[in-house]
Design a protein around this motif. Structure first.
Motif, PDB file in Angstrom:
ATOM      1  N   VAL A  57     -52.730   2.754 -71.444  1.00 35.02           N
ATOM      2  CA  VAL A  57     -52.775   3.549 -70.218  1.00 35.02           C
ATOM      3  C   VAL A  57     -54.079   3.336 -69.452  1.00 35.02           C
ATOM      4  N   VAL A  58     -55.176   3.039 -70.166  1.00 39.24           N
ATOM      5  CA  VAL A  58     -56.486   2.969 -69.517  1.00 39.24           C
ATOM      6  C   VAL A  58     -57.071   1.558 -69.564  1.00 39.24           C
ATOM      7  N   LEU A  59     -57.293   1.043 -70.750  1.00 38.68           N
ATOM      8  CA  LEU A  59     -58.055  -0.190 -70.883  1.00 38.68           C
ATOM      9  C   LEU A  59     -57.328  -1.397 -70.306  1.00 38.68           C
ATOM     10  N   TYR A  60     -56.060  -1.546 -70.634  1.00 36.32           N
ATOM     11  CA  TYR A  60     -55.333  -2.699 -70.106  1.00 36.32           C
ATOM     12  C   TYR A  60     -55.217  -2.661 -68.583  1.00 36.32           C
ATOM     13  N   PRO A  61     -54.845  -1.518 -67.960  1.00 38.19           N
ATOM     14  CA  PRO A  61     -54.823  -1.497 -66.485  1.00 38.19           C
ATOM     15  C   PRO A  61     -56.180  -1.775 -65.854  1.00 38.19           C
ATOM     16  N   VAL A  62     -57.260  -1.287 -66.483  1.00 39.69           N
ATOM     17  CA  VAL A  62     -58.596  -1.554 -65.944  1.00 39.69           C
ATOM     18  C   VAL A  62     -58.901  -3.047 -65.980  1.00 39.69           C
ATOM     19  N   ARG A 116     -56.674  -5.466 -66.156  1.00 38.82           N
ATOM     20  CA  ARG A 116     -55.734  -6.131 -65.268  1.00 38.82           C
ATOM     21  C   ARG A 116     -56.159  -5.996 -63.805  1.00 38.82           C
ATOM     22  N   THR A 117     -56.668  -4.829 -63.449  1.00 37.97           N
ATOM     23  CA  THR A 117     -57.133  -4.612 -62.077  1.00 37.97           C
ATOM     24  C   THR A 117     -58.302  -5.526 -61.752  1.00 37.97           C
ATOM     25  N   PHE A 118     -59.200  -5.730 -62.691  1.00 39.16           N
ATOM     26  CA  PHE A 118     -60.319  -6.635 -62.456  1.00 39.16           C
ATOM     27  C   PHE A 118     -59.833  -8.073 -62.249  1.00 39.16           C
ATOM     28  N   PHE A 174     -58.253 -12.480 -57.210  1.00 37.61           N
ATOM     29  CA  PHE A 174     -57.240 -13.305 -56.559  1.00 37.61           C
ATOM     30  C   PHE A 174     -56.833 -12.670 -55.225  1.00 37.61           C
ATOM     31  N   ALA A 175     -56.313 -13.481 -54.347  1.00 37.45           N
ATOM     32  CA  ALA A 175     -55.810 -13.007 -53.052  1.00 37.45           C
ATOM     33  C   ALA A 175     -54.355 -12.608 -53.216  1.00 37.45           C
ATOM     34  N   VAL A 176     -54.108 -11.507 -53.893  1.00 38.94           N
ATOM     35  CA  VAL A 176     -52.752 -11.036 -54.175  1.00 38.94           C
ATOM     36  C   VAL A 176     -52.284 -10.192 -52.996  1.00 38.94           C
ATOM     37  N   ASP A 177     -51.183 -10.596 -52.388  1.00 40.28           N
ATOM     38  CA  ASP A 177     -50.663  -9.878 -51.223  1.00 40.28           C
ATOM     39  C   ASP A 177     -49.198  -9.503 -51.390  1.00 40.28           C
ATOM     40  N   SER A 178     -48.758  -9.409 -52.629  1.00 43.49           N
ATOM     41  CA  SER A 178     -47.371  -9.058 -52.893  1.00 43.49           C
ATOM     42  C   SER A 178     -47.279  -8.395 -54.259  1.00 43.49           C
ATOM     43  N   PRO A 179     -46.395  -7.396 -54.424  1.00 41.73           N
ATOM     44  CA  PRO A 179     -46.233  -6.772 -55.738  1.00 41.73           C
ATOM     45  C   PRO A 179     -45.474  -7.651 -56.726  1.00 41.73           C
ATOM     46  N   LEU A 180     -44.888  -8.735 -56.243  1.00 41.60           N
ATOM     47  CA  LEU A 180     -44.110  -9.611 -57.104  1.00 41.60           C
ATOM     48  C   LEU A 180     -45.010 -10.595 -57.833  1.00 41.60           C
ATOM     49  N   SER A 211     -50.193   0.255 -48.725  1.00 39.70           N
ATOM     50  CA  SER A 211     -49.609   0.199 -47.383  1.00 39.70           C
ATOM     51  C   SER A 211     -49.704  -1.202 -46.803  1.00 39.70           C
ATOM     52  N   ASN A 212     -50.893  -1.814 -46.905  1.00 39.65           N
ATOM     53  CA  ASN A 212     -51.084  -3.174 -46.400  1.00 39.65           C
ATOM     54  C   ASN A 212     -50.750  -4.243 -47.429  1.00 39.65           C
ATOM     55  N   GLN A 213     -50.500  -3.826 -48.681  1.00 38.17           N
ATOM     56  CA  GLN A 213     -50.149  -4.723 -49.786  1.00 38.17           C
ATOM     57  C   GLN A 213     -51.210  -5.802 -50.018  1.00 38.17           C
ATOM     58  N   LEU A 214     -52.459  -5.439 -49.810  1.00 42.00           N
ATOM     59  CA  LEU A 214     -53.573  -6.320 -50.148  1.00 42.00           C
ATOM     60  C   LEU A 214     -54.093  -5.893 -51.523  1.00 42.00           C
ATOM     61  N   PHE A 215     -53.355  -6.284 -52.547  1.00 38.91           N
ATOM     62  CA  PHE A 215     -53.631  -5.776 -53.883  1.00 38.91           C
ATOM     63  C   PHE A 215     -54.955  -6.305 -54.436  1.00 38.91           C
ATOM     64  N   GLY A 216     -55.296  -7.523 -54.119  1.00 44.09           N
ATOM     65  CA  GLY A 216     -56.580  -8.050 -54.582  1.00 44.09           C
ATOM     66  C   GLY A 216     -57.748  -7.331 -53.941  1.00 44.09           C
TER      67      GLY A 216
END
Length: 314
Positions: A42-47, A49-51, A56-62, A276-281
């Motif tokens: 719940v905490v360590l892996y998402p943290v 993964r977020t880093f 990366f220039a991720v602009d899509s949830p896929l 909203s803007n899907q700029l995930f990175g």
């Protein structure tokens, strides 16, 4: 012949103790393993993964192949003029709300520490705003601030203070202060109970001695009560500063970041960029900067608290 037998007995006993300690450690590990897995999942892996996503220039949830930009998202944050605007809103919200909650909470705690009738009732009453969910609190104050049929305008008109309806959430700076007022109303309660707990630890003999020495109530507060409340105040400052700096839910419910982005905070701006803007990175980089800022604030407060404790010992 009896000497070797006496010497061998403790060795066997120590071996049994060692195996028992290892068994207890293994049993404790098994008990902690489910919680450790939950924390990791719940905490360590998402943290972590977020880093990774922030690089990366991720602009899509896929899932897919996205260009690696390294620290490009982080440098983009400091080149974004909108970021400094929401950072200013966040700092203003944090300083004003935390300061108001500390002053009001200390005043109410001093009142509740006095010998009042039905003191238990008043202490129970104070906790009600804090027990109210933040979403409900935001919706409640949004109706109170309504410019057409809100209770605040109705109260001002009934008291003959103003007959012209005020759009409390209609201008950026006024809306930000109205949100701060709603946040202070809810979270002052937790400050009251921290300060009240600190007041309960101060011996009454100290006040008797101060009164005998001719100290006034105001002098006793500044020279006696306030220094002894320093640990409680430090804890309150750490908790409330961190919570205020990453405020999101009450902004989302009351104003949606408006008007004209006047109530957007860093956390709300991160939400807009990521979802909203899907700029995930870019949103992930903003989220990590929030974590770094909160960690730095906590370290500063804890260092100040440690220095205060060391000064008190000396």
């Amino acid at each position: 012949m009896s000497v070797p037998q006496v010497a061998a007995a403790p060795v066997k006993k120590l071996g049994a103790r060692g195996s028992g300690a290892r068994g207890e450690a293994r049993f404790a590990f098994l008990l902690l393993l489910p919680a450790a897995l939950v924390v990791f999942g719940v905490v360590l892996y998402p943290v972590a993964r977020t880093f990774v996503v922030s690089l990366f220039a991720v602009d899509s949830p896929l899932p897919g192949s996205y260009p690696f930009v390294g620290l490009g998202n982080y440098t983009r944050v400091f080149r974004d003029p909108d970021f400094y605007g929401v950072l200013g809103n966040t700092m203003y919200f944090t300083l004003v709300s935390t300061g108001a909650e500390l002053i009001l909470g200390t005043a109410v705690a001093l009142l509740l520490n006095a010998p009042l009738r039905a003191r238990w009732f008043w202490r129970s009453l104070v906790v009600l705003p804090w027990a109210l969910p933040t979403i409900v609190n935001g919706a409640l104050w949004r109706w109170i601030y309504n410019g057409q049929y809100g209770a605040l305008n109705g109260l001002l008109e009934a008291l003959h203070i103003s007959s012209t309806p005020v759009q409390w959430l209609g201008s950026p700076f006024l809306a930000l202060n109205m949100v701060i007022a709603a946040d202070v109303w809810k979270n002052t309660s937790i400050v009251v109970f921290f300060i009240l707990a600190g007041l309960q630890t101060i011996p009454s003999d100290l006040y008797e001695a101060a009164r005998i020495d001719g100290a006034s109530a105001w002098s006793a507060f500044w020279r006696l009560t306030l220094p002894l409340l320093a640990p409680s105040i430090a804890v309150v400052l750490v908790l409330r500063t961190i919570e205020a700096f990453k405020v999101f839910d009450i902004i989302y419910v009351m104003t949606g970041g408006g008007p004209a982005s006047g109530t957007q905070t860093v956390a709300f701006y991160t939400y807009l960029q990521a979802f909203s803007n899907q700029l995930f990175g870019y949103g992930s980089a903003l989220a990590y900067l929030i974590v770094v800022a909160v960690f730095a604030l906590a370290m500063v407060y804890l260092r100040l608290l440690r220095q205060g404790q060391m000064a008190g010992v000396e």
